[in-house]
Enzyme design. Structure first.
Site, PDB file in Angstrom:
ATOM      1  N   PRO A 118     -11.742  27.294 -37.844  1.00 20.23           N
ATOM      2  CA  PRO A 118     -12.163  26.110 -38.604  1.00 20.23           C
ATOM      3  C   PRO A 118     -11.965  26.204 -40.112  1.00 20.23           C
ATOM      4  O   PRO A 118     -12.146  25.207 -40.801  1.00 20.23           O
ATOM      5  CB  PRO A 118     -13.652  25.999 -38.264  1.00 20.23           C
ATOM      6  CG  PRO A 118     -14.076  27.386 -37.898  1.00 20.23           C
ATOM      7  CD  PRO A 118     -12.884  28.026 -37.267  1.00 20.23           C
ATOM      8  N   GLY A 119     -11.597  27.367 -40.639  1.00 19.28           N
ATOM      9  CA  GLY A 119     -11.208  27.408 -42.042  1.00 19.28           C
ATOM     10  C   GLY A 119     -12.155  28.155 -42.971  1.00 19.28           C
ATOM     11  O   GLY A 119     -12.001  28.107 -44.186  1.00 19.28           O
ATOM     12  N   GLU A 139      -2.431  26.397 -37.897  1.00 18.17           N
ATOM     13  CA  GLU A 139      -3.376  26.232 -36.795  1.00 18.17           C
ATOM     14  C   GLU A 139      -2.645  25.540 -35.663  1.00 18.17           C
ATOM     15  O   GLU A 139      -2.093  24.461 -35.854  1.00 18.17           O
ATOM     16  CB  GLU A 139      -4.623  25.442 -37.231  1.00 18.17           C
ATOM     17  CG  GLU A 139      -5.580  25.096 -36.101  1.00 18.17           C
ATOM     18  CD  GLU A 139      -5.970  26.289 -35.210  1.00 18.17           C
ATOM     19  OE1 GLU A 139      -6.394  27.321 -35.749  1.00 18.17           O
ATOM     20  OE2 GLU A 139      -5.836  26.170 -33.976  1.00 18.17           O
ATOM     21  N   ASP A 166       2.425  26.734 -34.657  1.00 15.33           N
ATOM     22  CA  ASP A 166       2.233  28.047 -34.060  1.00 15.33           C
ATOM     23  C   ASP A 166       2.826  29.094 -35.006  1.00 15.33           C
ATOM     24  O   ASP A 166       4.024  29.043 -35.314  1.00 15.33           O
ATOM     25  CB  ASP A 166       2.972  28.060 -32.708  1.00 15.33           C
ATOM     26  CG  ASP A 166       2.706  29.328 -31.926  1.00 15.33           C
ATOM     27  OD1 ASP A 166       2.457  30.378 -32.557  1.00 15.33           O
ATOM     28  OD2 ASP A 166       2.763  29.275 -30.687  1.00 15.33           O
ATOM     29  N   ASP A 186      -6.401  36.450 -37.961  1.00 14.48           N
ATOM     30  CA  ASP A 186      -7.746  36.464 -37.373  1.00 14.48           C
ATOM     31  C   ASP A 186      -7.632  35.708 -36.044  1.00 14.48           C
ATOM     32  O   ASP A 186      -8.189  34.626 -35.881  1.00 14.48           O
ATOM     33  CB  ASP A 186      -8.706  35.767 -38.352  1.00 14.48           C
ATOM     34  CG  ASP A 186     -10.154  35.774 -37.885  1.00 14.48           C
ATOM     35  OD1 ASP A 186     -10.638  36.826 -37.441  1.00 14.48           O
ATOM     36  OD2 ASP A 186     -10.802  34.710 -37.971  1.00 14.48           O
ATOM     37  N   CYS A 244     -13.542  39.052 -33.919  1.00 19.83           N
ATOM     38  CA  CYS A 244     -14.999  39.038 -33.760  1.00 19.83           C
ATOM     39  C   CYS A 244     -15.318  39.611 -32.376  1.00 19.83           C
ATOM     40  O   CYS A 244     -16.155  39.099 -31.647  1.00 19.83           O
ATOM     41  CB  CYS A 244     -15.591  37.655 -33.961  1.00 19.83           C
ATOM     42  SG  CYS A 244     -14.853  36.394 -32.949  1.00 19.83           S
TER      43      CYS A 244
HETATM   44  N1  SAM Z   1     -10.085  32.381 -39.265  1.00 17.01           N
HETATM   45  C1  SAM Z   1     -10.889  31.293 -38.707  1.00 17.01           C
HETATM   46  C2  SAM Z   1     -12.160  31.142 -39.538  1.00 17.01           C
HETATM   47  O1  SAM Z   1     -12.639  32.136 -40.068  1.00 17.01           O
HETATM   48  O2  SAM Z   1     -12.663  30.030 -39.681  1.00 17.01           O
HETATM   49  C3  SAM Z   1     -11.198  31.533 -37.247  1.00 17.01           C
HETATM   50  C4  SAM Z   1      -9.947  31.703 -36.419  1.00 17.01           C
HETATM   51  S1  SAM Z   1     -10.203  31.643 -34.662  1.00 17.01           S
HETATM   52  C5  SAM Z   1     -10.800  33.214 -34.298  1.00 17.01           C
HETATM   53  C6  SAM Z   1      -8.532  31.709 -34.107  1.00 17.01           C
HETATM   54  C7  SAM Z   1      -7.755  30.410 -34.322  1.00 17.01           C
HETATM   55  O3  SAM Z   1      -6.372  30.687 -34.188  1.00 17.01           O
HETATM   56  C8  SAM Z   1      -8.068  29.330 -33.298  1.00 17.01           C
HETATM   57  O4  SAM Z   1      -8.419  28.152 -33.962  1.00 17.01           O
HETATM   58  C9  SAM Z   1      -6.760  29.168 -32.523  1.00 17.01           C
HETATM   59  O5  SAM Z   1      -6.522  27.832 -32.111  1.00 17.01           O
HETATM   60  C10 SAM Z   1      -5.733  29.609 -33.536  1.00 17.01           C
HETATM   61  N2  SAM Z   1      -4.482  30.158 -32.978  1.00 17.01           N
HETATM   62  C11 SAM Z   1      -4.338  30.950 -31.890  1.00 17.01           C
HETATM   63  N3  SAM Z   1      -3.057  31.293 -31.735  1.00 17.01           N
HETATM   64  C12 SAM Z   1      -2.369  30.739 -32.758  1.00 17.01           C
HETATM   65  C13 SAM Z   1      -0.990  30.743 -33.144  1.00 17.01           C
HETATM   66  N4  SAM Z   1      -0.071  31.384 -32.422  1.00 17.01           N
HETATM   67  N5  SAM Z   1      -0.630  30.072 -34.257  1.00 17.01           N
HETATM   68  C14 SAM Z   1      -1.559  29.406 -34.980  1.00 17.01           C
HETATM   69  N6  SAM Z   1      -2.867  29.342 -34.649  1.00 17.01           N
HETATM   70  C15 SAM Z   1      -3.272  30.007 -33.557  1.00 17.01           C
END
Ligand code: SAM
Length: 328
Positions: A118-119, A139, A166, A186, A244
């Site tokens: 979520p950012g 994202e 992606d 992350d 996490c």
């Molecule tokens: N860093 C964020 C924060 O602190 O608010 C939390 C990130 S969450 C653990 C992982 C995110 O990565 C998810 O929203 C997921 O949809 C996205 N995601 C997963 N694989 C991805 C990819 N190949 N490219 C871009 N986003 C991706």
């Protein structure tokens, strides 16, 4: 209405990150908290559980992170929260951006947040860049991308170029990323470290029917792919990988596989030593998961609820001559 009343749900601390991108100062935030309306008093030293109507600056992030009594949900209705002057973010979740941006200088280049929604971390990196230069944010999920856009607007981030894309499909050799020196990864994980889900969204593409072992294997292979892709960016010199999760399968073992990869050797990526990865944080990685090598294990960070944080893992790859490699 007594805004300072807490829900008393058993948390010992509620962390709140001050957001300098808002244009407001930390002194103004203190004045707001200590006003007659809220009536908080700032303590010089940490006390856990944080007593009612008291707060203090967190000792590890003492320029931005404030600690309040657990369950302080009144924040959700506070004008500073609504206006993006503060962000509710767990302490451990602040570490990746802090480690990534160590030694950052304004004219160094650009950054990537590869998995942004979520950012929370995106907005912290943006703040550590003084809202200057360019932060590319990826994202993949359409819904989460919308959340990310809202978050970045609310947090006054004007240096972020966010796209619904992606990261694995990005071209590391393209001119667009030629100035990128730092990358945050992350990625989706099992979320096994999350105690309080208020400020965190977990995403993964695995099926409910997968066994735990299969699920962790799929996640670990995806996480490794993300690191190996990041290794290819020509100007990158610092990459932070965090989860996490408290499972070594997603943490130390993924880091070891990345260090042993041919691309790490070709491009000179090693593991940043403890001295540049929050040296003041005591809980480090598990040597038994890193070939018994204490130096490698000390290079990474673990967090557990007993540290007054969510379960969390942070590692950092560098190629500046200080990097560590597995012995064999
Ligand atoms: N860093 C964020 C924060 O602190 O608010 C939390 C990130 S969450 C653990 C992982 C995110 O990565 C998810 O929203 C997921 O949809 C996205 N995601 C997963 N694989 C991805 C990819 N190949 N490219 C871009 N986003 C991706």
């Amino acid at each position: 209405e007594d805004l300072a009343k807490t829900s008393g749900d058993g948390e010992v601390v509620r962390y709140v990150r001050y957001n300098p991108n808002s244009g407001k100062t930390l002194q103004e935030l203190f004045a707001h908290l200590e006003s007659d309306k809220l009536g908080f008093e700032r303590l010089e030293e940490p006390v856990y559980p944080v007593p009612q109507r008291k707060y203090f600056m967190d000792p590890h992030l003492d320029d931005v992170l404030l600690a309040f009594p657990g369950g302080s949900n009144w924040w959700l209705r506070d004008e500073w929260y609504e206006g993006g002057g503060v962000i509710l973010q767990d302490k451990a979740s602040c570490f990746p951006a802090k480690v990534l941006m160590e030694g950052w200088e304004e004219d160094e280049g650009e950054c990537i947040d590869a998995t942004a929604a979520p950012g929370n971390k995106t907005s912290y990196i943006s703040a550590l860049m003084q809202n200057q230069g360019k932060l590319h944010a990826f994202e993949r999920s359409p819904n989460r991308y919308k959340t990310l856009e809202r978050m970045l607007e609310k947090a006054h981030c004007t240096n972020v170029d966010a796209r619904r894309a992606d990261f694995l499909e990005s071209n590391p050799d393209s001119y667009e990323y030629s100035k990128v020196t730092r990358i945050l990864l992350d990625p989706s994980c099992s979320g096994s470290g999350i105690v309080n889900r208020l400020d965190y969204l977990i995403d993964d593409d695995t099926e409910e029917s997968d066994s735990k072992v299969e699920r962790l294997e799929k996640l670990a292979s995806f996480q490794l792919q993300m690191i190996l892709h990041a290794f290819k960016f020509a100007s990158a010199k610092r990459i932070v990988y965090s989860t996490c999760s408290i499972h070594p399968e997603e943490d130390e073992r993924v880091v070891m596989s990345a260090l042993k990869s041919s691309i790490a050797k070709e491009r000179g990526w090693g593991l940043a030593p403890k001295t540049s990865v929050l040296p003041g944080w005591e809980r480090r990685g598990r040597p038994e998961e890193m070939g018994g090598d204490e130096d490698l294990a000390n290079g990474v960070i673990r967090c557990l609820p007993e540290d007054k944080t969510n379960g969390f893992f942070v590692s950092c790859f560098v190629r500046d001559g200080t990097g560590l490699w597995p012995r064999a």
